[in-house]
Design an enzyme around this catalytic site. Sequence first.
Site, PDB file in Angstrom:
ATOM      1  N   SER A 159       0.869  -1.166   0.000  1.00 49.91           N
ATOM      2  CA  SER A 159       0.000   0.000   0.000  1.00 49.91           C
ATOM      3  C   SER A 159       0.912   1.224   0.000  1.00 49.91           C
ATOM      4  O   SER A 159       1.959   1.205  -0.647  1.00 49.91           O
ATOM      5  CB  SER A 159      -0.925  -0.060   1.210  1.00 49.91           C
ATOM      6  OG  SER A 159      -1.936   0.890   1.110  1.00 49.91           O
ATOM      7  N   HIS A 195      -2.568  -1.070  -3.388  1.00 51.00           N
ATOM      8  CA  HIS A 195      -3.654  -0.100  -3.263  1.00 51.00           C
ATOM      9  C   HIS A 195      -3.217   1.190  -3.934  1.00 51.00           C
ATOM     10  O   HIS A 195      -2.249   1.806  -3.509  1.00 51.00           O
ATOM     11  CB  HIS A 195      -3.956   0.219  -1.794  1.00 51.00           C
ATOM     12  CG  HIS A 195      -4.293  -0.993  -0.988  1.00 51.00           C
ATOM     13  ND1 HIS A 195      -4.051  -1.083   0.351  1.00 51.00           N
ATOM     14  CD2 HIS A 195      -4.850  -2.170  -1.344  1.00 51.00           C
ATOM     15  CE1 HIS A 195      -4.454  -2.266   0.796  1.00 51.00           C
ATOM     16  NE2 HIS A 195      -4.934  -2.947  -0.217  1.00 51.00           N
ATOM     17  N   ASP A 253      -4.398  -4.748   5.787  1.00 49.55           N
ATOM     18  CA  ASP A 253      -4.693  -5.678   4.706  1.00 49.55           C
ATOM     19  C   ASP A 253      -3.439  -6.530   4.478  1.00 49.55           C
ATOM     20  O   ASP A 253      -2.319  -6.022   4.553  1.00 49.55           O
ATOM     21  CB  ASP A 253      -5.051  -4.889   3.437  1.00 49.55           C
ATOM     22  CG  ASP A 253      -5.610  -5.783   2.341  1.00 49.55           C
ATOM     23  OD1 ASP A 253      -6.002  -6.938   2.643  1.00 49.55           O
ATOM     24  OD2 ASP A 253      -5.672  -5.320   1.186  1.00 49.55           O
TER      25      ASP A 253
END
Lengths: 221, 300
Positions: A18, A45, A138
Site C-alpha cells: 500500500s 492499493h 490488509d
Amino acid sequence: MKALSGPGRFDAVVLGGSAGSLKVLLELLPRLPGDFPWPLLAVIHLHPRQEGRFVTLLDQRSLLSVKEAEDKETPAPGHVYFAPADYHLQMEPDQTLSLSAEERVRFSRPSIDVLFDSAAQACRSRLVGVLLSGAGNDGTEGLCRISEQGGLTVIQDPAQAEHPAMPQAALDALTALAALGVGGPDHVLSSGGIMELLVSLAEEACGQAGGRGAAPEGGRS
Amino acid sequence: MDQADVEQLETTLFLEALYRRHGYDFRNYAQASIGRRVRRLMDKTGAASVSHMIPLLLHGDGLLPLVVETLSVNVSEMFRDPEFFALLRNEVIPYLKTFPFIKVWHAGCASGEEVYSLAMVFKEEGFYDRTTIFATDLNPLVVEQAKAGVYSLDSVRSYTANYQQAGGQAAFSDYYMARYGWAVMDASLRENVTFAPHNLATDGVFGEMHLILCRNVLIYFDRSLQNRVLRLFDESLVHGGIMALGSKESLKGSEVAAHFQAVNAKWRIHKKIAGGAPDMVTGDLDGAGPLEAGLEACGE
Ligand SMILES: C[S@@+](CC[C@H](N)C(=O)[O-])C[C@H]1O[C@@H](n2cnc3c(N)ncnc32)[C@H](O)[C@@H]1O
C-alpha cells in the site's frame, strides 16, 4: 487437484503493498531476470487514476513483462499481473486468474487478503508471499494463510518501510502463529534484501532444473 | 486430503444440495469467489463447518433468502464507468435509433442502479418512448428493490459526478426526490421497464432483443457457464443487435466470438454480425438500413 507445475519449490509469487510500496516495486521488479521462473501476482492499493500509468512504467523498466490481470487468464512465468483498479484479483484452484467486483475487504478493492488467501488455497506450500510497506492491516490474514499452508512468507522490515503499520501487523500475527507452532515469518528484509532473496530462489529453481529457463518436472532431488 | 481440500469438497456438496433442493444453480461459479461467499455464509449462520449448513438447507426454506443474498454479489452503482455510458449515448444510441422500436435486456441488473442510469440516457436522447426494457436478476430481493427505486440519499448524491462525466444533460437531482435520507427515483424512469427474476444459469432465451446489457456478472462464472450465457445472449439478439459486457469481461475464446464484431473493444461493446437463431431476423429490421455497416455509417 492440479498438478504441481512450477519449477523447483514454487508455483507463484504474490506481492501486496500500500502506501510507500510503489517505490519498492520500482526498485525491485526492474532487477529481476526476464526468465524469472514463476508468475508474480500483485495487489497494490492505488488511486484508480494512477494505476494504468504505473503498469506501463514498470513494464518499460523491467525485463519481466508487466500487465493488468485479465479474468480467466493463465499466468505465465516471467510475467507480473497487477489487479486492475476496483477489482479483486484471485487465483482459482486450477491456478488461472480471476477478477471480482465484490464488496471491499478491509476497506480495499483490490484487497491483498483476497489475493493471498485464494493463492494459498491454490498453491498450498508452493507459494511465496511478499508484503510491503503500507498503512492499515490488509495482507495480515492472507500472509497467515500462506504460512499455515507451508508457503514462504517475506515481510519488508517495518523499521525500513516508509509506512510500517501493514508489515508490522503481519509480523506480529505471524510471530504469534510461530508461537503456536504453525508457521511464522520466514524472512524480514530490506527492499534490497527482498530482491536478492527472489533472485536467489529463482537461481536455485533454474539450477535444479538443469539450466536456465526451461524447467522439466522431476528436477528436484 | 488436507483441510482445504475437505472444505472444497464440502462446498461442492453444499452447492449441489442448494441446486437439487431449491433450484438455484451456483455450481459453475468461479471457485475462489464462491468459496469465499460460502465461508461468509458460514460466519452469518454461525455454522461450525460448510457441511453443517447442508441439513438447514435441505429441511426447509427458512435459510434460502440469506443464502441467495450472500452468494450473489449485488453491489452496483449509477453510471459506474462514466466513459461507458458516454459511449452508449454518443455511439450506440444513434445506431439503435435506426430501428423503429427497440427491446433491451438488462441481465444481472442487481438493485437497479444501472437500469435508472440507462433510462436517464434514453430520455435525454429522446429515445425512451421507443424502448421496452426487461431488467432481470437471479435474486428476487434485489429485483424488488430495483422496482421500488429507493436508494440512500448519500449514495445517490455520490453518483452526481459520474452522471456529469457520462455526459448528463439535466440536473441529476431532478431525477429523484429526497425524503428522510432516501432518494426516491422518478417513477417515469421505469414506465417502460419490466422487472423480473431470471436465472442466467438455468432459464432460457429472451426473444429478439436489440440491446443486451450484462455488466460485471460473467466474471463470477467459470468458463463453461460463461459460454452458456454468451450463447443465450447470442440467441436472444436480433441480427445487428448490440451486446455490452463489463469492462473486464471478454468474448475471447468463447464459442460465439466469431458472431460478433467489436464496436468498442475497451468497453466490450459488440455487435452481432452472424449466427444464432437466424429466424429471428424479422420485418422489424427491414427499415434499419445496412445491417453489416459499422456504427459510423449508421450514425447518420
Ligand atoms: C456485481 S452485480 C452487477 C450489477 C450491475 N450490472 C453493475 O455492473 O453495476 C452482479 C449481479 O448479477 C446477479 N447474478 C449472479 N448470478 C446470476 C445468474 N445466474 N443469473 C442472473 N443474475 C445473476 C447477482 O444477483 C448480482 O445482482
